[in-house]
Motif scaffolding. Structure first.
Motif, PDB file in Angstrom:
ATOM      1  N   LEU A 189      38.753  23.322  35.588  1.00 44.57           N
ATOM      2  CA  LEU A 189      39.937  23.229  36.424  1.00 44.57           C
ATOM      3  C   LEU A 189      39.561  23.251  37.899  1.00 44.57           C
ATOM      4  O   LEU A 189      38.645  23.963  38.308  1.00 44.57           O
ATOM      5  N   GLU A 190      40.289  22.485  38.709  1.00 43.11           N
ATOM      6  CA  GLU A 190      40.022  22.494  40.145  1.00 43.11           C
ATOM      7  C   GLU A 190      40.356  23.843  40.753  1.00 43.11           C
ATOM      8  O   GLU A 190      39.707  24.270  41.709  1.00 43.11           O
ATOM      9  N   GLN A 191      41.357  24.520  40.196  1.00 40.13           N
ATOM     10  CA  GLN A 191      41.670  25.876  40.626  1.00 40.13           C
ATOM     11  C   GLN A 191      42.558  26.550  39.579  1.00 40.13           C
ATOM     12  O   GLN A 191      43.219  25.884  38.791  1.00 40.13           O
ATOM     13  N   THR A 199      43.316  33.288  43.577  1.00 34.15           N
ATOM     14  CA  THR A 199      43.131  31.916  43.136  1.00 34.15           C
ATOM     15  C   THR A 199      41.660  31.568  43.250  1.00 34.15           C
ATOM     16  O   THR A 199      41.060  31.735  44.317  1.00 34.15           O
ATOM     17  N   ARG A 200      41.072  31.115  42.163  1.00 32.81           N
ATOM     18  CA  ARG A 200      39.669  30.695  42.158  1.00 32.81           C
ATOM     19  C   ARG A 200      39.629  29.171  42.253  1.00 32.81           C
ATOM     20  O   ARG A 200      40.306  28.472  41.500  1.00 32.81           O
ATOM     21  N   VAL A 201      38.839  28.675  43.214  1.00 25.50           N
ATOM     22  CA  VAL A 201      38.796  27.246  43.511  1.00 25.50           C
ATOM     23  C   VAL A 201      37.399  26.709  43.206  1.00 25.50           C
ATOM     24  O   VAL A 201      36.390  27.311  43.584  1.00 25.50           O
ATOM     25  N   LEU A 202      37.355  25.554  42.539  1.00 24.34           N
ATOM     26  CA  LEU A 202      36.084  24.965  42.114  1.00 24.34           C
ATOM     27  C   LEU A 202      35.414  24.214  43.255  1.00 24.34           C
ATOM     28  O   LEU A 202      36.023  23.369  43.901  1.00 24.34           O
ATOM     29  N   HIS A 203      34.137  24.542  43.482  1.00 23.92           N
ATOM     30  CA  HIS A 203      33.316  23.881  44.491  1.00 23.92           C
ATOM     31  C   HIS A 203      32.079  23.273  43.815  1.00 23.92           C
ATOM     32  O   HIS A 203      31.743  23.622  42.678  1.00 23.92           O
ATOM     33  N   ARG A 204      31.424  22.390  44.516  1.00 22.23           N
ATOM     34  CA  ARG A 204      30.188  21.779  44.026  1.00 22.23           C
ATOM     35  C   ARG A 204      29.057  22.068  45.016  1.00 22.23           C
ATOM     36  O   ARG A 204      29.208  21.886  46.215  1.00 22.23           O
ATOM     37  N   GLU A 205      27.925  22.548  44.492  1.00 18.48           N
ATOM     38  CA  GLU A 205      26.741  22.708  45.335  1.00 18.48           C
ATOM     39  C   GLU A 205      26.226  21.335  45.767  1.00 18.48           C
ATOM     40  O   GLU A 205      26.077  20.435  44.940  1.00 18.48           O
ATOM     41  N   VAL A 206      25.961  21.183  47.055  1.00 15.76           N
ATOM     42  CA  VAL A 206      25.310  19.980  47.564  1.00 15.76           C
ATOM     43  C   VAL A 206      24.151  20.439  48.452  1.00 15.76           C
ATOM     44  O   VAL A 206      24.368  21.155  49.429  1.00 15.76           O
ATOM     45  N   ARG A 217      30.874  23.450  60.471  1.00 12.14           N
ATOM     46  CA  ARG A 217      31.832  24.440  60.967  1.00 12.14           C
ATOM     47  C   ARG A 217      33.155  23.775  61.355  1.00 12.14           C
ATOM     48  O   ARG A 217      34.231  24.290  61.053  1.00 12.14           O
ATOM     49  N   ASN A 218      33.062  22.639  62.026  1.00 14.31           N
ATOM     50  CA  ASN A 218      34.278  21.942  62.451  1.00 14.31           C
ATOM     51  C   ASN A 218      35.136  21.530  61.267  1.00 14.31           C
ATOM     52  O   ASN A 218      36.371  21.498  61.367  1.00 14.31           O
ATOM     53  N   ARG A 219      34.502  21.204  60.158  1.00 13.61           N
ATOM     54  CA  ARG A 219      35.236  20.784  58.961  1.00 13.61           C
ATOM     55  C   ARG A 219      35.528  21.938  58.012  1.00 13.61           C
ATOM     56  O   ARG A 219      36.074  21.733  56.934  1.00 13.61           O
ATOM     57  N   SER A 220      35.131  23.152  58.410  1.00 13.42           N
ATOM     58  CA  SER A 220      35.366  24.358  57.596  1.00 13.42           C
ATOM     59  C   SER A 220      34.791  24.217  56.196  1.00 13.42           C
ATOM     60  O   SER A 220      35.411  24.598  55.198  1.00 13.42           O
ATOM     61  N   ILE A 221      33.581  23.638  56.122  1.00 14.12           N
ATOM     62  CA  ILE A 221      32.891  23.498  54.836  1.00 14.12           C
ATOM     63  C   ILE A 221      32.186  24.806  54.500  1.00 14.12           C
ATOM     64  O   ILE A 221      31.424  25.341  55.310  1.00 14.12           O
ATOM     65  N   ARG A 222      32.439  25.325  53.325  1.00 10.55           N
ATOM     66  CA  ARG A 222      31.752  26.534  52.868  1.00 10.55           C
ATOM     67  C   ARG A 222      30.262  26.247  52.726  1.00 10.55           C
ATOM     68  O   ARG A 222      29.872  25.171  52.259  1.00 10.55           O
ATOM     69  N   THR A 223      29.420  27.193  53.117  1.00 12.80           N
ATOM     70  CA  THR A 223      27.978  27.021  52.996  1.00 12.80           C
ATOM     71  C   THR A 223      27.357  28.224  52.300  1.00 12.80           C
ATOM     72  O   THR A 223      27.926  29.311  52.270  1.00 12.80           O
ATOM     73  N   PRO A 234      31.247  21.989  49.234  1.00 15.19           N
ATOM     74  CA  PRO A 234      32.556  21.341  49.371  1.00 15.19           C
ATOM     75  C   PRO A 234      33.379  21.535  48.098  1.00 15.19           C
ATOM     76  O   PRO A 234      32.846  21.912  47.049  1.00 15.19           O
ATOM     77  N   LEU A 235      34.665  21.256  48.189  1.00  8.86           N
ATOM     78  CA  LEU A 235      35.498  21.257  46.986  1.00  8.86           C
ATOM     79  C   LEU A 235      34.914  20.275  45.982  1.00  8.86           C
ATOM     80  O   LEU A 235      34.420  19.205  46.362  1.00  8.86           O
ATOM     81  N   ALA A 236      34.970  20.623  44.709  1.00  9.44           N
ATOM     82  CA  ALA A 236      34.345  19.786  43.682  1.00  9.44           C
ATOM     83  C   ALA A 236      34.867  18.352  43.726  1.00  9.44           C
ATOM     84  O   ALA A 236      34.106  17.398  43.582  1.00  9.44           O
ATOM     85  N   GLY A 237      36.158  18.198  43.950  1.00  6.62           N
ATOM     86  CA  GLY A 237      36.741  16.861  43.985  1.00  6.62           C
ATOM     87  C   GLY A 237      36.345  16.050  45.201  1.00  6.62           C
ATOM     88  O   GLY A 237      36.527  14.829  45.231  1.00  6.62           O
ATOM     89  N   ASP A 238      35.801  16.728  46.221  1.00  8.89           N
ATOM     90  CA  ASP A 238      35.392  16.053  47.456  1.00  8.89           C
ATOM     91  C   ASP A 238      33.892  15.831  47.533  1.00  8.89           C
ATOM     92  O   ASP A 238      33.391  15.360  48.558  1.00  8.89           O
ATOM     93  N   ALA A 239      33.159  16.200  46.486  1.00  6.76           N
ATOM     94  CA  ALA A 239      31.695  16.195  46.557  1.00  6.76           C
ATOM     95  C   ALA A 239      31.126  14.815  46.865  1.00  6.76           C
ATOM     96  O   ALA A 239      30.223  14.669  47.702  1.00  6.76           O
ATOM     97  N   GLU A 240      31.643  13.792  46.204  1.00  7.44           N
ATOM     98  CA  GLU A 240      31.096  12.451  46.417  1.00  7.44           C
ATOM     99  C   GLU A 240      31.320  11.971  47.846  1.00  7.44           C
ATOM    100  O   GLU A 240      30.388  11.470  48.497  1.00  7.44           O
ATOM    101  N   SER A 241      32.537  12.156  48.349  1.00  9.68           N
ATOM    102  CA  SER A 241      32.813  11.727  49.721  1.00  9.68           C
ATOM    103  C   SER A 241      32.042  12.571  50.725  1.00  9.68           C
ATOM    104  O   SER A 241      31.605  12.071  51.774  1.00  9.68           O
ATOM    105  N   PHE A 242      31.820  13.848  50.397  1.00 10.96           N
ATOM    106  CA  PHE A 242      31.031  14.712  51.273  1.00 10.96           C
ATOM    107  C   PHE A 242      29.592  14.204  51.361  1.00 10.96           C
ATOM    108  O   PHE A 242      29.011  14.144  52.452  1.00 10.96           O
ATOM    109  N   CYS A 243      29.016  13.844  50.226  1.00  9.82           N
ATOM    110  CA  CYS A 243      27.638  13.324  50.221  1.00  9.82           C
ATOM    111  C   CYS A 243      27.537  12.055  51.065  1.00  9.82           C
ATOM    112  O   CYS A 243      26.576  11.881  51.829  1.00  9.82           O
ATOM    113  N   ASN A 244      28.520  11.182  50.955  1.00 12.53           N
ATOM    114  CA  ASN A 244      28.512   9.954  51.757  1.00 12.53           C
ATOM    115  C   ASN A 244      28.635  10.274  53.248  1.00 12.53           C
ATOM    116  O   ASN A 244      27.971   9.649  54.087  1.00 12.53           O
TER     117      ASN A 244
END
Length: 210
Positions: free
Chosen positions: A2-4, A131-138, A155-161, A176-186
């Motif tokens: 689940l995404e969250q 609320t637990r939110v799914l993230h993806r390690e990159v 920091r500007n994009r408030s990406i968890r590290t 990043p959020l799991a659903g955003d992982a691909e766009s984050f990598c790009n």
């Protein structure tokens, strides 16, 4: 995965008194039915002299496992209301036991339903709903010359590290959020003009807002 989803931070208990009867709501996060059953049995042993130890639990991404017990109270007046509270608060992977010490005044079916519902709500308050939110390690490996710019943009994009590793190069752990992982990598690849090595790792849950 689940995404969250909503659950509770940890175990807790809270007591309320209704017409001289003591109702103690206990809650614990659980991942399996075995954990739920063990929790319920532990509470029953701790409160072996209680009038009733009524319970319910809901487990699974699609709430596949749902069980309830009236533990001697009139059918439908205890376990079902507890389960309904879990469902209405959209919680997953939790088990609740509401212990009752009878105070000498009969509550009637409606009174019992309200009392066990209130006991379940008290338990959830004690367990601290989150609320637990799914993230993806990159993992982003890059030269030191890129570090300041990339960290600033994260920091500007408030990406968890996560952890940063320093060797002959720098490896950042971004979450990043799991659903955003691909766009984050790009985005990272574009930001570093293709001069970073980007790879994905595990999916992990983090508590929203922390």
């Amino acid at each position: 995965m689940l995404e969250q989803y909503r659950t509770v931070r940890g175990a807790g208990n809270k007591e309320i008194v209704i017409r001289k009867s003591r109702f103690i709501g206990h809650i614990q996060p659980v991942e399996t039915e075995e954990e739920a059953v063990a929790f319920i049995e532990r509470i029953k042993k701790e409160h072996w002299n209680a009038t009733h130890n009524c319970s319910a639990y809901m487990i699974g991404e699609r709430d596949e496992i749902q069980k309830q017990s009236d533990d001697g109270e009139p059918s439908g007046t205890a376990g079902k209301p507890i389960l309904e509270v879990i469902r209405n608060q959209k919680l997953k992977n939790v088990a609740i036991v509401v212990t009752r010490y009878f105070g000498g005044i009969m509550l009637g079916a409606g009174g019992l339903i309200r009392a066990y519902s209130d006991g379940a709500v008290a338990a959830i308050e004690a367990g601290d709903a989150i609320t637990r939110v799914l993230h993806r390690e990159v993992f982003v490996e890059l030269d030191y010359t890129w570090l300041g710019k990339v960290e600033n943009e994260l920091r500007n994009r408030s990406i968890r590290t996560g952890e940063t590793m320093f060797t002959d190069k720098v490896t950042l752990t971004c979450l990043p959020l799991a659903g955003d992982a691909e766009s984050f990598c790009n985005w990272i690849t574009d930001l570093t003009q293709g001069q970073s090595l980007v790879s994905e790792g595990e999916q992990l849950y983090f508590i929203e807002g922390e």
